[in-house]
Design an enzyme around this catalytic site. Structure first.
Site, PDB file in Angstrom:
ATOM      1  CB  SER A 267      74.447   9.479  46.618  1.00  0.00           C
ATOM      2  OG  SER A 267      75.486  10.334  46.159  1.00  0.00           O
ATOM      3  CG  ASP A 268      72.859  14.890  50.340  1.00  0.00           C
ATOM      4  OD1 ASP A 268      73.574  15.694  49.713  1.00  0.00           O
ATOM      5  OD2 ASP A 268      72.053  15.258  51.209  1.00  0.00           O
ATOM      6  CE1 TYR A 269      80.289  17.656  47.515  1.00  0.00           C
ATOM      7  CE2 TYR A 269      81.185  16.452  49.370  1.00  0.00           C
ATOM      8  CZ  TYR A 269      81.366  17.291  48.287  1.00  0.00           C
ATOM      9  OH  TYR A 269      82.627  17.755  47.988  1.00  0.00           O
ATOM     10  CB  THR A 270      80.656  11.923  49.979  1.00  0.00           C
ATOM     11  OG1 THR A 270      80.287  12.580  51.197  1.00  0.00           O
ATOM     12  CG2 THR A 270      81.464  12.862  49.108  1.00  0.00           C
ATOM     13  CB  ALA A 271      75.064   9.630  50.697  1.00  0.00           C
TER      14      ALA A 271
END
Length: 729
Positions: A267-271
């Site tokens: 995932s991207d950051y906290t996606a």
């Protein structure tokens, strides 16, 4: 990826919590890149991270740096955790490590994928020496709306160019052997269609047709994976209502089932956390379930997988087989990187301290920077500057060294940055005099600044006007509604231009800009992007003619911000604009439906002439090839490098086709008076697209083809693609 029996052995012994730990990515607070910020909190957080590693609850840490502390993290992982699984150390290393290279958009202007491979290779050498195994790059998003700030991280608006640079950067980061100490695992991001966010607003929704998704936005990812990338990062946006980070059709359907991708999806950051804010998941547990079952292997920073995956497996909502498949992919990537054989690879303090590579990397940074500079305009041969002249270097970037990196540069060695003043002074020809005046700050006036700039301009033979966007105007979360210069800089330009002294604009930018007034009307305009460590020297090389400009625009410069989204390869309309600008045609009231400076445009110090485009035959057989030719001549008195471009147009299709599409390019060095014949070969595969029925392939019919210096130049010649049963007469 090769099968490693140790992976299956580990899977058989792991607890659910340890498996979830391998799928969890957390910030590396043991080696934070800004350790001086709140050191007490950093120490406390570092202890917590080490305990997570010891407990097998953190399989990857990101954005930490340092070989010695990295060895300690790895020692805890392999000697003190129950199963001894090494940790993967990741970071956002985008366009340079200690040595900063041009932003990816600027480097794409070089039209030299091999240059991008070389700078990515140098970046990998420096990053792995600092204790990093994995980079969250390259960004391969196609950006057709220049209001979107993250266009600076990609290769521009064209898919063909984007594919070439995606593949080159992957090969550069990873090198020839993933197990080598200087191999840096690459990540193709952001999957997918992030560059198509509505209104160019970062994180916004995406409404897109299946054909455009597959023909425009997905191919650079496929190119990156075909080049060997073993990681993909999900995008923040939704696509037609389904968030990319929980989009099973993309993460499983396209990546796994259609493309056979064996690597990991992070995932991207906290996606995954953001699925709740999207309104796609009811709560944290539901977000975990939706993201994981869609095909997102790893969760970054939210902690959701560590917290909820074991219970989801125990409840039967996630099968053990699905969990094991994701963990197997992560462990297999670690094995492919050689971490099971040498967990301390890329964690050598002696290698980190070795600076012997720096001179070569600085030379490469200077080369990459000057080969990224685009000459938009050069009236009266204002450039290159020659002889003993009085030069006024004016503008907020004249002395600045805080705005040469560009976005997403966490680890650059600022002590080695070369600004414009230093670079210009070092290159001054004999007898030349340089006056330097700021004129204004980046966004605010300076007392007496404009008056001082005007006085310097009046005394000068030529003004180098250093204006553009502040660094923070482009990159993540930096969408703009007006892609123009800050008002105070535009006012400075108008005042300096009013003196009548010849004006050369040194434009610093992370996107295409709508140029106005004195900047647009200057005698010469150089697009210098954010060029990195060697900015000053590279600009001076071009300004004084030690190296001619050879880059071309990877994005269209509009007449006006209101034209966005604007891209050269737009579909035809039923009422195409005519040269007479008559009403009831596809145009704006105030502006033509065209770029001020089109994709592919750029000048050199030579004078390039193109002969007519010709084809070797009137038809292309279904399984044949067709040669397209043109003669290119340097009719000037200075050497030049010309980017010769091949464009194609499908006249009739089951879906409306673009007015032009780039299908090839080559960069030619041409001595004064030299002429060379350029030949491109076309095949049926190059004219294929996603057809109206959803299938991918070519359609017989008539095509136009150009060999030209830009997407708006040249005269086409036509040929016919014959159907499968036909043959040439």
């Amino acid at each position: 990826m090769p099968v490693d029996p140790r992976v299956e052995s580990l899977l058989a012994r792991m607890t659910l919590e340890e498996k979830a730990g391998q799928l969890s990515v957390f910030a590396d607070m043991v080696r934070p890149f800004a350790p001086d910020v709140n050191p007490e909190a950093n120490r406390r957080n570092a202890d917590e991270v080490i305990e997570q590693v010891r407990a097998g609850r953190a399989g990857t840490l990101f954005n930490g740096v340092g070989a010695a502390q990295g060895r300690e993290i790895q020692r805890v992982a392999v000697e003190e955790s129950r199963l001894g699984i090494p940790v993967l150390l990741a970071a956002d290393v985008i366009h340079g490590m200690r040595t900063v290279f041009p932003i990816p958009l600027g480097e794409a202007a070089s039209f030299e994928p091999e240059l991008a491979r070389r700078t990515a290779r140098a970046t990998a050498v420096e990053a792995t020496a600092a204790g990093i195994h994995w980079t969250y790059a390259p960004a391969v998003d196609i950006a057709r709306d220049q209001r979107w700030g993250r266009g600076a991280e990609g290769a521009g608006e064209d898919t063909f160019l984007g594919c070439a640079f995606a593949a080159a950067r992957v090969r550069g980061f990873q090198g020839e052997d993933l197990r080598a100490p200087d191999s840096l695992l690459a990540t193709a991001k952001h999957f997918a269609a992030y560059g198509a966010v509505a209104a160019g607003m970062d994180y916004n929704y995406v409404e897109i047709s299946e054909g455009t998704l597959r023909d425009v936005h997905l191919p650079p990812f496929k190119a990156a994976l075909d080049a060997g990338a073993l990681a993909v990062m999900t995008a923040f946006n939704d696509i037609n209502g389904v968030p990319a980070s929980a989009n099973r059709a993309l993460l499983t359907g396209v990546l796994r089932e259609q493309w056979g991708f064996p690597g990991l999806v992070v995932s991207d950051y906290t996606a995954d956390m953001e699925l709740v804010a999207h309104g796609y998941a009811a709560d944290d547990r539901d977000a975990t379930l939706r993201a994981f079952t869609a095909g997102m292997d790893m969760s970054m920073q939210s902690g959701f997988y560590a917290e909820h995956l074991p219970a989801l497996v125990e409840s039967g909502q996630v099968t053990l087989e699905m969990l094991d498949a994701a963990v197997r992919r992560v462990l297999s990537v670690k094995a492919a990187l050689g971490l099971f054989d040498d967990p301390y690879r890329s964690l050598d303090p002696v290698r980190e301290a070795d600076a012997s590579h720096l001179p070569a990397h600085e030379a490469l940074a200077r080369e990459a920077a000057r080969r990224s500079i685009v000459l938009l305009k050069n009236e009266g041969d204002a450039l290159p500057l020659q002889g003993g002249r009085r030069i006024a270097l004016v503008g907020p970037f004249a002395r600045d060294v805080d705005n040469i990196e560009g976005c997403w540069t966490l680890f650059g060695d600022r002590s080695r940055y070369v600004g414009l003043e230093a670079g210009i002074r070092a290159a001054l020809p004999p007898g030349a005099v340089l006056d330097v005046v700021d004129g204004c700050a980046l966004e605010t006036p300076l007392d007496g600044g404009v008056d001082a700039a005007v006085a310097a301009a009046r005394d000068a033979d030529v003004v180098l006007l250093a204006v553009g966007e502040p660094q923070r105007y482009s990159g993540e979360a930096q969408s703009r509604t007006q892609i123009v210069l800050p008002a105070v800089q535009q006012a400075l330009a108008e005042a300096v231009a009013a003196t009548g002294t010849p004006l050369v604009v040194l434009l610093r930018n992370g996107r295409a800009l709508a140029l106005e007034g004195a900047v647009r009307d200057a005698q010469a305009i150089l697009v210098t992007w954010f060029l990195g460590s060697q900015t000053g020297h590279a600009v001076a090389d071009v300004v004084f003619g030690r190296h001619g400009p050879s880059a071309r625009l990877p994005v269209s410069f509009p007449h006006d911000s209101g034209q966005q989204p604007y891209f050269y390869n737009h579909p035809r309309t039923g009422r195409p604009e005519t040269p007479q600008m008559s009403e009831f045609k596809a145009r704006w009231r105030e502006q033509p439906n065209a770029a001020l400076y089109p994709f592919g445009h750029g000048l050199g110090y030579g004078r390039i002439e193109y002969g007519a485009t010709t084809v070797d035959a009137a038809a292309l057989a279904w399984d044949g090839t067709l040669a397209v030719r043109a003669s290119v001549r340097n009719a000037g008195t200075r050497a030049a490098e010309e980017v010769v471009q091949l464009y194609l147009h499908d006249r009739v299709g089951s879906r409306v086709r673009p007015v032009r599409e780039l299908k090839g390019f080559v960069k030619l060095p041409l001595a004064p008076g030299e002429s060379r014949d350029v030949v491109f070969e076309l095949t049926r595969e190059q004219v294929a697209f996603t057809r109206a029925d959803g299938s991918f392939g070519a359609e017989p019919g008539r095509f136009d083809v150009w060999i030209a210096p830009s997407a708006a130049a040249g005269e086409p010649v036509s040929f016919e693609l014959l159907p499968p049963a036909a043959s040439l007469p």
